[in-house]
Design an enzyme around this catalytic site. Structure first.
Site, mmCIF file in Angstrom:
data_model
loop_
_atom_site.group_PDB
_atom_site.id
_atom_site.type_symbol
_atom_site.label_atom_id
_atom_site.label_comp_id
_atom_site.label_asym_id
_atom_site.label_seq_id
_atom_site.Cartn_x
_atom_site.Cartn_y
_atom_site.Cartn_z
ATOM 1 N N LYS A 14 0.769 -1.122 -0.077
ATOM 2 C CA LYS A 14 -0.099 -0.045 -0.002
ATOM 3 C C LYS A 14 0.804 1.326 0.079
ATOM 4 O O LYS A 14 0.564 2.050 -0.733
ATOM 5 C CB LYS A 14 -0.997 0.175 1.196
ATOM 6 N N ARG A 89 -9.969 0.362 8.821
ATOM 7 C CA ARG A 89 -9.605 -0.654 9.128
ATOM 8 C C ARG A 89 -10.754 -1.672 10.029
ATOM 9 O O ARG A 89 -10.317 -2.867 10.362
ATOM 10 C CB ARG A 89 -8.331 -0.601 9.891
ATOM 11 N N ARG A 128 11.093 -5.785 5.057
ATOM 12 C CA ARG A 128 11.015 -4.424 5.239
ATOM 13 C C ARG A 128 11.616 -4.032 6.658
ATOM 14 O O ARG A 128 12.073 -2.897 6.884
ATOM 15 C CB ARG A 128 9.451 -3.866 5.115
ATOM 16 N N ARG A 134 11.044 -0.497 12.177
ATOM 17 C CA ARG A 134 9.644 -0.803 12.836
ATOM 18 C C ARG A 134 9.556 -1.993 13.728
ATOM 19 O O ARG A 134 9.649 -3.205 13.105
ATOM 20 C CB ARG A 134 8.328 -0.800 12.014
ATOM 21 N N ARG A 146 -0.622 -8.916 13.548
ATOM 22 C CA ARG A 146 -0.951 -8.253 12.491
ATOM 23 C C ARG A 146 -1.951 -8.659 11.599
ATOM 24 O O ARG A 146 -3.032 -8.255 11.063
ATOM 25 C CB ARG A 146 0.037 -7.077 11.800
HETATM 26 P P1 AMP Z 1 0.466 0.717 9.363
HETATM 27 O O1 AMP Z 1 1.796 1.332 8.792
HETATM 28 O O2 AMP Z 1 -0.695 1.014 8.295
HETATM 29 O O3 AMP Z 1 0.797 -0.766 9.237
HETATM 30 O O4 AMP Z 1 0.057 0.864 10.771
HETATM 31 C C1 AMP Z 1 0.824 0.549 11.717
HETATM 32 C C2 AMP Z 1 0.101 0.318 13.253
HETATM 33 O O5 AMP Z 1 -0.489 1.451 13.412
HETATM 34 C C3 AMP Z 1 -1.092 -0.737 12.993
HETATM 35 O O6 AMP Z 1 -0.780 -2.002 13.430
HETATM 36 C C4 AMP Z 1 -2.138 -0.227 14.072
HETATM 37 O O7 AMP Z 1 -1.541 -0.316 15.524
HETATM 38 C C5 AMP Z 1 -2.040 1.422 13.819
HETATM 39 N N1 AMP Z 1 -2.911 1.992 13.073
HETATM 40 C C6 AMP Z 1 -2.742 2.202 11.774
HETATM 41 N N2 AMP Z 1 -3.962 2.746 11.084
HETATM 42 C C7 AMP Z 1 -4.785 2.244 12.060
HETATM 43 C C8 AMP Z 1 -6.348 2.202 11.764
HETATM 44 N N3 AMP Z 1 -6.895 2.736 10.815
HETATM 45 N N4 AMP Z 1 -7.093 1.726 12.888
HETATM 46 C C9 AMP Z 1 -6.299 1.306 14.002
HETATM 47 N N5 AMP Z 1 -4.959 1.174 14.067
HETATM 48 C C10 AMP Z 1 -4.445 1.767 13.183
#
Ligand code: AMP
Length: 190
Positions: A14, A89, A128, A134, A146
């Site tokens: 993404k 999400r 990654r 991260r 996740r």
């Molecule tokens: P990402 O970079 O999109 O994988 O997001 C990293 C982390 O941020 C996720 O594992 C969640 O803990 C939190 N997070 C990001 N976007 C959301 C969302 N829309 N709803 C809830 N938690 C989120």
């Protein structure tokens, strides 16, 4: 106004595809993961609140995410539209997004869902993790959480858009440029 939800599990590509979409279509990138990481880096109250969820690979509570997105939408002016990356999400987030956009005279043009098998996701996330720094990219248990959170809580969001005839599925395995070309065709059809 073009408002796109770029959807898919962690590691689907993404972020990579968002960058290309922004470059071609001039949309505003709204990545909730990036916004949380920025808050975390700056040590804000919101960042501290989100930290424990993020580090465990769990979702930050809906109300926290929704108000952060609402602030970003309301503070963005003169945009050609948004690319929502990592949001919504949950179905509650999708419903809240519709309400927010409607208030601003907008709506979702479509959802593009990247489809990638689980074994490839795991490989990509770990790869990654070597450079992203991260914590949630480096540990098998966090990666497992996740992926299962995605399957249980996030996957149903695709149904929400499918019911509105707004879902377009794209194979997320292959060359970045080829995947992008399919995404572009979907966007051009809106
Ligand atoms: P990402 O970079 O999109 O994988 O997001 C990293 C982390 O941020 C996720 O594992 C969640 O803990 C939190 N997070 C990001 N976007 C959301 C969302 N829309 N709803 C809830 N938690 C989120």
């Amino acid at each position: 106004m073009l408002n796109i939800v770029l959807f898919g599990p962690p590691g689907a590509g993404k972020g990579t595809q968002s960058e290309k979409i922004i470059e071609k279509y001039g949309l505003t990138h709204l990545s909730t993961g990036d916004l949380f990481r920025k808050h975390l880096g700056e040590g804000t109250e919101l960042g501290n609140l989100a930290k424990k969820y993020m580090n465990e690979g769990r979702l930050v509570p809906d109300e926290v995410v929704i108000s952060m997105v609402e602030d970003k939408i309301n503070s963005t002016q003169d945009s050609k539209g948004f690319i929502f990356d990592g949001f919504p999400r949950t179905t509650a987030q999708a419903e809240a997004l519709d309400v927010m956009l409607e208030k601003n005279g907008m709506g979702i043009s479509g959802m593009i869902a990247l489809d990638v098998p689980e074994d490839i996701l795991r490989e990509r996330i770990k790869e990654r993790g070597k450079t992203s720094g991260r914590v949630d990219d480096q540990d098998d248990e966090k990666i497992n959480t996740r992926i299962s959170v995605y399957l249980e809580e996030t996957f149903p969001v695709a149904d929400y858009y499918e019911k509105q005839d707004k879902l377009k599925k794209i194979n997320g395995v292959g060359k970045i440029e080829e995947i992008f070309s399919e995404i572009s065709s979907a966007i051009d059809s809106y």
